[in-house]
Design a protein around this motif. Structure first.
Motif, PDB file in Angstrom:
ATOM      1  N   GLY A  14       0.790  -1.234   0.000  1.00 15.14           N
ATOM      2  CA  GLY A  14       0.000   0.000   0.000  1.00 15.14           C
ATOM      3  C   GLY A  14       0.822   1.284   0.000  1.00 15.14           C
ATOM      4  N   PRO A  15       1.886   1.360   0.825  1.00 14.15           N
ATOM      5  CA  PRO A  15       2.665   2.608   0.841  1.00 14.15           C
ATOM      6  C   PRO A  15       3.322   2.932  -0.502  1.00 14.15           C
ATOM      7  N   ARG A  16       3.446   1.914  -1.375  1.00 10.67           N
ATOM      8  CA  ARG A  16       3.994   2.159  -2.715  1.00 10.67           C
ATOM      9  C   ARG A  16       2.869   2.065  -3.764  1.00 10.67           C
ATOM     10  N   ASP A  17       2.367   0.875  -3.976  1.00 11.85           N
ATOM     11  CA  ASP A  17       1.392   0.658  -5.048  1.00 11.85           C
ATOM     12  C   ASP A  17       0.078   1.396  -4.762  1.00 11.85           C
ATOM     13  N   ALA A  47       7.896  -0.102   0.773  1.00 15.10           N
ATOM     14  CA  ALA A  47       7.702   1.192   1.430  1.00 15.10           C
ATOM     15  C   ALA A  47       7.636   2.367   0.464  1.00 15.10           C
ATOM     16  N   CYS A  48       8.252   2.226  -0.710  1.00 16.80           N
ATOM     17  CA  CYS A  48       8.398   3.372  -1.601  1.00 16.80           C
ATOM     18  C   CYS A  48       8.964   2.887  -2.927  1.00 16.80           C
ATOM     19  N   SER A  49       9.091   3.798  -3.877  1.00 13.47           N
ATOM     20  CA  SER A  49       9.836   3.457  -5.089  1.00 13.47           C
ATOM     21  C   SER A  49      10.779   4.596  -5.439  1.00 13.47           C
ATOM     22  N   PHE A  50      11.955   4.201  -5.912  1.00 16.70           N
ATOM     23  CA  PHE A  50      12.982   5.177  -6.286  1.00 16.70           C
ATOM     24  C   PHE A  50      12.854   5.478  -7.773  1.00 16.70           C
ATOM     25  N   VAL A  51      11.721   6.110  -8.103  1.00 17.80           N
ATOM     26  CA  VAL A  51      11.442   6.509  -9.487  1.00 17.80           C
ATOM     27  C   VAL A  51      11.585   8.023  -9.583  1.00 17.80           C
ATOM     28  N   SER A  52      11.557   8.516 -10.808  1.00 15.74           N
ATOM     29  CA  SER A  52      11.607   9.960 -10.991  1.00 15.74           C
ATOM     30  C   SER A  52      10.351  10.603 -10.410  1.00 15.74           C
ATOM     31  N   PRO A  53      10.527  11.609  -9.518  1.00 18.17           N
ATOM     32  CA  PRO A  53       9.336  12.279  -8.968  1.00 18.17           C
ATOM     33  C   PRO A  53       8.525  12.999 -10.049  1.00 18.17           C
ATOM     34  N   LYS A  54       9.153  13.281 -11.187  1.00 19.77           N
ATOM     35  CA  LYS A  54       8.393  13.868 -12.300  1.00 19.77           C
ATOM     36  C   LYS A  54       7.429  12.843 -12.876  1.00 19.77           C
ATOM     37  N   ALA A  55       7.884  11.583 -12.962  1.00 24.08           N
ATOM     38  CA  ALA A  55       7.028  10.531 -13.517  1.00 24.08           C
ATOM     39  C   ALA A  55       5.937  10.119 -12.532  1.00 24.08           C
ATOM     40  N   VAL A  56       6.302  10.015 -11.248  1.00 26.98           N
ATOM     41  CA  VAL A  56       5.350   9.577 -10.219  1.00 26.98           C
ATOM     42  C   VAL A  56       5.486  10.496  -9.003  1.00 26.98           C
ATOM     43  N   PRO A  57       4.796  11.655  -9.033  1.00 24.30           N
ATOM     44  CA  PRO A  57       4.969  12.653  -7.964  1.00 24.30           C
ATOM     45  C   PRO A  57       4.680  12.111  -6.562  1.00 24.30           C
ATOM     46  N   SER A  58       3.753  11.153  -6.439  1.00 18.81           N
ATOM     47  CA  SER A  58       3.398  10.634  -5.109  1.00 18.81           C
ATOM     48  C   SER A  58       4.541   9.885  -4.446  1.00 18.81           C
ATOM     49  N   MET A  59       5.526   9.467  -5.231  1.00 17.96           N
ATOM     50  CA  MET A  59       6.635   8.696  -4.658  1.00 17.96           C
ATOM     51  C   MET A  59       7.873   9.554  -4.399  1.00 17.96           C
ATOM     52  N   ALA A  60       7.760  10.870  -4.533  1.00 20.03           N
ATOM     53  CA  ALA A  60       8.891  11.755  -4.218  1.00 20.03           C
ATOM     54  C   ALA A  60       9.294  11.563  -2.755  1.00 20.03           C
ATOM     55  N   GLY A 229      -4.861   1.473  -4.922  1.00 24.57           N
ATOM     56  CA  GLY A 229      -3.784   1.219  -5.858  1.00 24.57           C
ATOM     57  C   GLY A 229      -4.161   1.078  -7.297  1.00 24.57           C
ATOM     58  N   GLY A 230      -3.149   0.725  -8.036  1.00 23.90           N
ATOM     59  CA  GLY A 230      -3.274   0.650  -9.475  1.00 23.90           C
ATOM     60  C   GLY A 230      -2.070   1.315 -10.091  1.00 23.90           C
ATOM     61  N   SER A 231      -1.791   0.961 -11.315  1.00 24.84           N
ATOM     62  CA  SER A 231      -0.626   1.527 -11.981  1.00 24.84           C
ATOM     63  C   SER A 231      -0.975   2.868 -12.600  1.00 24.84           C
ATOM     64  N   ALA A 237      -6.430  -0.088 -14.084  1.00 26.17           N
ATOM     65  CA  ALA A 237      -5.723  -1.087 -13.280  1.00 26.17           C
ATOM     66  C   ALA A 237      -6.067  -0.980 -11.797  1.00 26.17           C
ATOM     67  N   ALA A 238      -6.904  -0.030 -11.436  1.00 27.13           N
ATOM     68  CA  ALA A 238      -7.109   0.312 -10.034  1.00 27.13           C
ATOM     69  C   ALA A 238      -7.541  -0.870  -9.191  1.00 27.13           C
ATOM     70  N   GLY A 239      -7.126  -0.839  -7.924  1.00 27.89           N
ATOM     71  CA  GLY A 239      -7.636  -1.766  -6.947  1.00 27.89           C
ATOM     72  C   GLY A 239      -6.785  -2.991  -6.717  1.00 27.89           C
ATOM     73  N   ASN A 240      -5.764  -2.858  -5.860  1.00 29.54           N
ATOM     74  CA  ASN A 240      -5.044  -4.039  -5.408  1.00 29.54           C
ATOM     75  C   ASN A 240      -5.959  -4.862  -4.501  1.00 29.54           C
TER      76      ASN A 240
END
Ligand code: ZN
Length: 295
Positions: A14-17, A47-60, A229-231, A237-240
């Motif tokens: 949940g904290p990531r997806d 816990a998180c993802s190390f992606v670009s915050p531009k691509a996925v702002p919620s994971m900054a 969730g969802g991609s 894709a919503a709903g883990n």
């Protein structure tokens, strides 16, 4: 926790997806949520993802999340990484386990990570060489929105390749909710049951798929508190699969997860307040089956 015959390893994503599909919330609130999950007995969390915050702002702020966590000694904290650079950042932040996605669907892989499947396999090989255990998450393992059903032999072959290049474990993901119990059984017959399953409720089959997989022998599941969730890259894709819905089912079967359902429901209430809307989990809505209405 090592999952035995009568226990299941629930990896809370949940904290990531879950949160990546929501409007960004503060790092301190993401840390609060993970602390509430630990308090409920969760011992394996993405816990998180190390992606670009531009691509996925919620994971900054992934590194800030990791450094603020105070995990119990027996807890496993995993970060999702998109590539070698992300894996290096995660390692620098103190993460000791990684997950990396690759798709069984060539078209989905191109759209999601802009790499061919072969390039993704090479990337995972390079990440594994860093020395941290890598869980390779095979998305669209039960069907692709672009290519329909992927041949089960191709899913199994990709899984073997990933283990050969150094992935420690495999997770099969139903990214767009195309799995059914029939399809789950077919895929598991080809891959074996020493896999994790990452299921979605897009078509309302997540929990019944988990039950079918558990009966077949699968003992590792990804779930998201509240069923969030969802991609961000896959429409619809919503709903883990919701953690509380799976724990409610497994409790009733006498299967040990280490998770306390009431405390988990408290964490589910917290995530609903943080994202500002009700969560899709059915058990969060109705309560456990043994909770009786006031007389
Ligand atoms: Zn998911």
């Amino acid at each position: 926790m090592t999952a035995g015959a009568d226990s299941v390893d629930v990896r809370e994503v949940g904290p990531r997806d879950g949160l990546q599909a929501e409007a960004p919330i503060a790092v301190r609130d993401r840390v609060r949520l993970i602390a509430a999950l630990f308090d409920a007995g969760v011992r394996h969390v993405e816990a998180c993802s190390f992606v670009s915050p531009k691509a996925v702002p919620s994971m900054a702020g992934a590194a800030e999340v990791v450094s603020a966590l105070r995990p119990p000694a027996d807890a496993r904290v995993v970060a999702l990484v998109p590539n070698l650079r992300g894996a290096e950042l995660a390692g620098d932040a103190g993460v000791r386990e990684l997950s990396v996605t690759i798709s069984a669907s060539p078209a989905y892989n191109e759209k999601n990570v802009r790499m061919s499947v072969d390039e993704s396999v090479e990337s995972i090989a390079a990440i594994a060489k860093l020395g941290m255990p890598v869980d390779a998450v095979v998305s669209c393992a039960f069907g692709s929105p672009y290519e329909g059903d992927i041949a089960v032999a191709a899913v199994a072959e990709l899984g073997r390749r990933l283990l050969d290049v150094g992935a420690a474990t495999l997770t099969l993901a139903d990214t767009t909710g195309m799995a059914t119990p029939r399809r789950v059984e077919e895929v598991l017959a080809a891959t074996g049951t020493d896999v994790g399953l990452h299921l979605h409720e897009t078509r309302g089959t997540g929990l019944v798929n988990a039950y079918a997989a558990w009966q077949a022998g699968v003992r590792r599941f990804d779930t998201s508190v509240g069923g969030l969730g969802g991609s961000p890259f896959a429409a619809g894709a919503a709903g883990n699969l919701a953690t509380e819905d799976l724990v409610h089912l497994l409790d009733d079967l006498g299967v040990v997860t280490g998770i306390d359902l009431d405390r988990l429901l408290a964490a589910s209430g917290l995530v609903a307040s943080l994202v500002g809307h009700a969560v899709p989990s059915r058990v969060a809505g109705a309560g456990p089956r043994t909770r009786l209405a006031p007389a």
